[in-house]
Motif scaffolding. Structure first.
Motif, short mmCIF file in Angstrom:
data_model
loop_
_atom_site.label_atom_id
_atom_site.label_comp_id
_atom_site.label_asym_id
_atom_site.label_seq_id
_atom_site.Cartn_x
_atom_site.Cartn_y
_atom_site.Cartn_z
N ASN A 1 1.18 14.43 -17.81
CA ASN A 1 2.59 14.82 -17.70
C ASN A 1 3.27 14.24 -16.47
OD1 ASN A 1 2.23 16.31 -20.04
ND2 ASN A 1 1.85 18.22 -18.94
N ALA A 2 2.90 13.03 -16.12
CA ALA A 2 3.53 12.37 -14.98
C ALA A 2 5.00 12.10 -15.28
CB ALA A 2 2.81 11.06 -14.67
N ALA A 3 5.80 12.01 -14.22
CA ALA A 3 7.24 11.78 -14.37
C ALA A 3 7.51 10.35 -14.83
CB ALA A 3 7.95 12.05 -13.05
N VAL A 4 8.61 10.19 -15.53
CA VAL A 4 9.03 8.88 -16.01
C VAL A 4 9.42 8.00 -14.83
CG1 VAL A 4 10.79 7.66 -17.35
CG2 VAL A 4 9.77 9.76 -18.24
N LYS A 5 8.97 6.75 -14.87
CA LYS A 5 9.25 5.82 -13.79
C LYS A 5 10.59 5.12 -14.00
CE LYS A 5 4.42 4.96 -12.53
NZ LYS A 5 3.36 3.94 -12.33
N SER A 6 11.08 4.52 -12.93
CA SER A 6 12.31 3.75 -12.97
C SER A 6 11.98 2.29 -13.25
CB SER A 6 13.03 3.88 -11.61
OG SER A 6 14.31 3.35 -11.64
N PRO B 1 0.80 -1.23 0.00
CA PRO B 1 0.00 0.00 0.00
C PRO B 1 0.83 1.28 0.00
CG PRO B 1 -0.04 -1.01 2.18
CD PRO B 1 0.64 -1.98 1.28
N ASP B 2 1.95 1.29 0.71
CA ASP B 2 2.77 2.50 0.83
C ASP B 2 3.56 2.74 -0.45
OD1 ASP B 2 4.08 4.61 2.71
OD2 ASP B 2 5.77 3.53 1.79
N SER B 3 3.54 3.98 -0.95
CA SER B 3 4.14 4.28 -2.25
C SER B 3 5.65 4.07 -2.25
CB SER B 3 3.82 5.71 -2.68
OG SER B 3 4.28 6.64 -1.72
N LEU B 4 6.35 4.51 -1.20
CA LEU B 4 7.80 4.36 -1.16
C LEU B 4 8.18 2.88 -1.05
CD1 LEU B 4 10.62 5.49 -1.11
CD2 LEU B 4 10.39 5.85 1.37
N LYS B 5 7.50 2.17 -0.15
CA LYS B 5 7.77 0.74 0.00
C LYS B 5 7.43 0.00 -1.30
CE LYS B 5 7.04 0.54 5.00
NZ LYS B 5 6.23 -0.04 6.11
N ARG B 6 6.41 0.50 -2.00
CA ARG B 6 6.04 -0.12 -3.28
C ARG B 6 7.18 0.01 -4.28
NH1 ARG B 6 1.93 2.98 -4.71
NH2 ARG B 6 0.55 1.85 -3.29
N SER B 7 7.77 1.19 -4.35
CA SER B 7 8.87 1.41 -5.28
C SER B 7 10.07 0.53 -4.94
CB SER B 7 9.28 2.88 -5.27
OG SER B 7 8.27 3.70 -5.82
N VAL B 8 10.37 0.44 -3.65
CA VAL B 8 11.49 -0.40 -3.22
C VAL B 8 11.20 -1.86 -3.54
CG1 VAL B 8 12.82 -1.22 -1.24
CG2 VAL B 8 12.24 1.20 -1.44
N ARG B 9 9.96 -2.27 -3.35
CA ARG B 9 9.57 -3.65 -3.65
C ARG B 9 9.77 -3.95 -5.13
NH1 ARG B 9 9.17 -8.91 -2.74
NH2 ARG B 9 7.28 -9.85 -3.59
N SER C 1 8.20 -4.11 -18.32
CA SER C 1 6.86 -3.52 -18.36
C SER C 1 6.53 -2.69 -17.15
CB SER C 1 5.80 -4.63 -18.50
OG SER C 1 6.03 -5.43 -19.64
N VAL C 2 7.08 -3.04 -16.00
CA VAL C 2 6.70 -2.37 -14.74
C VAL C 2 7.65 -1.23 -14.45
CG1 VAL C 2 5.75 -4.53 -13.88
CG2 VAL C 2 8.09 -3.90 -13.29
N GLY C 3 7.20 -0.32 -13.59
CA GLY C 3 8.02 0.82 -13.22
C GLY C 3 7.79 1.23 -11.79
N ALA C 4 8.83 1.79 -11.18
CA ALA C 4 8.76 2.26 -9.80
C ALA C 4 8.82 3.78 -9.76
CB ALA C 4 9.91 1.67 -8.98
N GLY C 5 8.42 4.35 -8.64
CA GLY C 5 8.43 5.79 -8.49
C GLY C 5 9.83 6.33 -8.27
N LEU C 6 9.88 7.57 -7.83
CA LEU C 6 11.16 8.26 -7.65
C LEU C 6 11.93 7.67 -6.48
CD1 LEU C 6 9.90 11.92 -8.11
CD2 LEU C 6 10.98 10.45 -9.83
N GLY C 7 13.24 7.82 -6.54
CA GLY C 7 14.08 7.46 -5.42
C GLY C 7 14.73 6.09 -5.45
N VAL C 8 14.52 5.32 -6.53
CA VAL C 8 15.10 3.98 -6.57
C VAL C 8 16.03 3.76 -7.75
CG1 VAL C 8 13.21 2.91 -5.28
CG2 VAL C 8 13.06 3.07 -7.77
N ASP C 9 16.36 4.85 -8.46
CA ASP C 9 17.27 4.71 -9.60
C ASP C 9 18.59 4.07 -9.18
OD1 ASP C 9 15.39 5.81 -11.24
OD2 ASP C 9 16.60 7.51 -11.90
N GLN C 10 19.05 4.42 -7.98
CA GLN C 10 20.34 3.91 -7.53
C GLN C 10 20.31 2.41 -7.31
OE1 GLN C 10 18.30 5.76 -5.82
NE2 GLN C 10 18.13 5.07 -3.70
N LEU C 11 19.13 1.86 -7.08
CA LEU C 11 18.99 0.41 -6.91
C LEU C 11 18.99 -0.33 -8.24
CD1 LEU C 11 16.19 0.28 -4.17
CD2 LEU C 11 18.67 0.16 -3.85
#
Length: 361
Positions: free
Chosen positions: A160-165, A93-101, A124-134
């Motif tokens: 105009n949403a930001a590009v996902k990682s 449910p949490d957006s940050l944890k979702r991106s890390v997952r 096909s899938v993408g994560a939010g901001l903050g995980v590029d380094q992973l």
């Protein structure tokens, strides 16, 4: 039926595409095309499991449905699929944890694909901001191993949403989606990381549902089309490197009608695999990454990379020779005899020699 024209030259045979998605089901259209895959979700069930079936079928569907009936083809029906199941974070449910997952499953999947026989990696899938380094080390590793990495830039209800990682990671070719009106979908993410685009609205193909066929929209489908295009080109030119294949795809696109080299909606433009096969032009140096998002070329010998070949790393703006100047159609389907046309036919704009094309206002 331009796909049939391309298939006289290449069907993608001999090329394996790794599909990183939420799972691929063994549907009839993919019989004989699926290699043994791997699950990077630790068995976690998400809300969109087996969504990768459509992406895989858009790439390598054989046109044979249940009971041997004619069905939808993939753009590269001779290619093989390596299905790698990753998380789309729908169970978190949490957006940050979702991106890390998402990143925690996609990164090892990219490395696995890089060590496999696959030449093309379609994510096909993408994560939010903050995980590029992973994800960045895995993408760089894949490029150094001679692979091409295509990643969906992501879809959103917000314009105009930001590009996902990992599409936002340097070295991963971010793919946007265009609609039937030849304009970038409003749901497709926008940004400087958009490099290529492809059809992504109401694409008909095999799916994991009970109906057997379904229409799908979004950047995941568009990414599958780009991956299939790469498979077609690479099968025809097996001695080319990943950088040469990517350079030819970029050099043969239908670019922004503004005359710009690229824009943040469709990138350098819409892929045109028929032109890439017919008039590929000079594939350029084998060891120089062709896009400007990397400071150094992964896997290049000493002296290579941006510092050693900056001019070569700049995408060419046009294709030489005489070619069509009005319309281009990629057809991904066939008509069932005496019944219904199961066509995945999406018109693609042909750029003239000044790279005229399309863009969203």
């Amino acid at each position: 039926m331009q796909a049939e024209t391309m298939w006289r030259t290449s069907t993608g045979e001999g090329v394996t595409v790794a599909v990183l998605d939420t799972g691929v089901r063994e549907v009839p259209e993919l019989a004989g095309r699926l290699l043994p895959g791997k699950d990077f979700t630790d068995g976690t069930k998400g809300k969109h499991d087996e969504a990768g079936t459509t992406a895989a079928a858009v790439i390598a569907g054989t046109g044979r449905g249940a009971g041997g009936r004619e069905s939808a083809y993939g753009l590269a029906p001779g290619a093989k699929i390596l299905p790698l199941k990753v998380s789309d974070g729908s169970e978190v449910p949490d957006s940050l944890k979702r991106s890390v997952r998402i990143a925690s499953s996609v990164a090892p999947a990219i490395r696995y694909a890089a060590d496999s026989e696959a030449k093309v990696i379609s994510i096909s899938v993408g994560a939010g901001l903050g995980v590029d380094q992973l994800l960045s080390p895995a993408v760089t590793y894949a490029l150094a191993k001679g692979k091409l990495v295509f990643a969906a830039v992501g879809d959103s209800e917000v314009a105009n949403a930001a590009v996902k990682s990992p599409a936002s990671v340097p070295g991963a070719t971010g793919v946007a989606a265009v609609g039937k009106d030849l304009v970038a979908l409003t749901s497709s993410a926008v940004g400087p990381q958009v490099m290529l685009s492809a059809p992504g609205e109401d694409v008909l193909g095999a799916c994991a549902g009970t109906q057997g066929l379904c229409t799908s929209s979004g950047t995941a489908v568009a990414t599958a089309v780009v991956a299939a295009s790469a498979a077609l080109v690479w099968a025809e030119h097996p001695d080319w490197t990943n950088y040469q294949v990517l350079r030819v795809l970029v050099n043969t696109v239908g670019g922004p009608k503004s005359g710009a080299v690229r824009n943040d909606y469709i990138g350098y433009g819409i892929v045109r695999p028929r032109i890439a096969l017919k008039e590929p032009g000079d594939p350029g140096p084998a060891d120089v990454y062709p896009l400007p998002d990397l400071a150094e070329t992964p896997g290049a010998p000493p002296g290579g990379g941006a510092d050693g070949g900056a001019d070569s790393a700049t995408p060419v703006a046009s294709v030489g020779g005489d070619g069509p100047g009005t319309a281009f159609l990629v057809s991904l389907g066939v008509c069932a005899t005496g019944l219904v046309c199961l066509a995945v036919a999406v018109p693609l704009l042909v750029a003239d020699r000044r790279r005229t094309g399309l863009s969203r206002p």
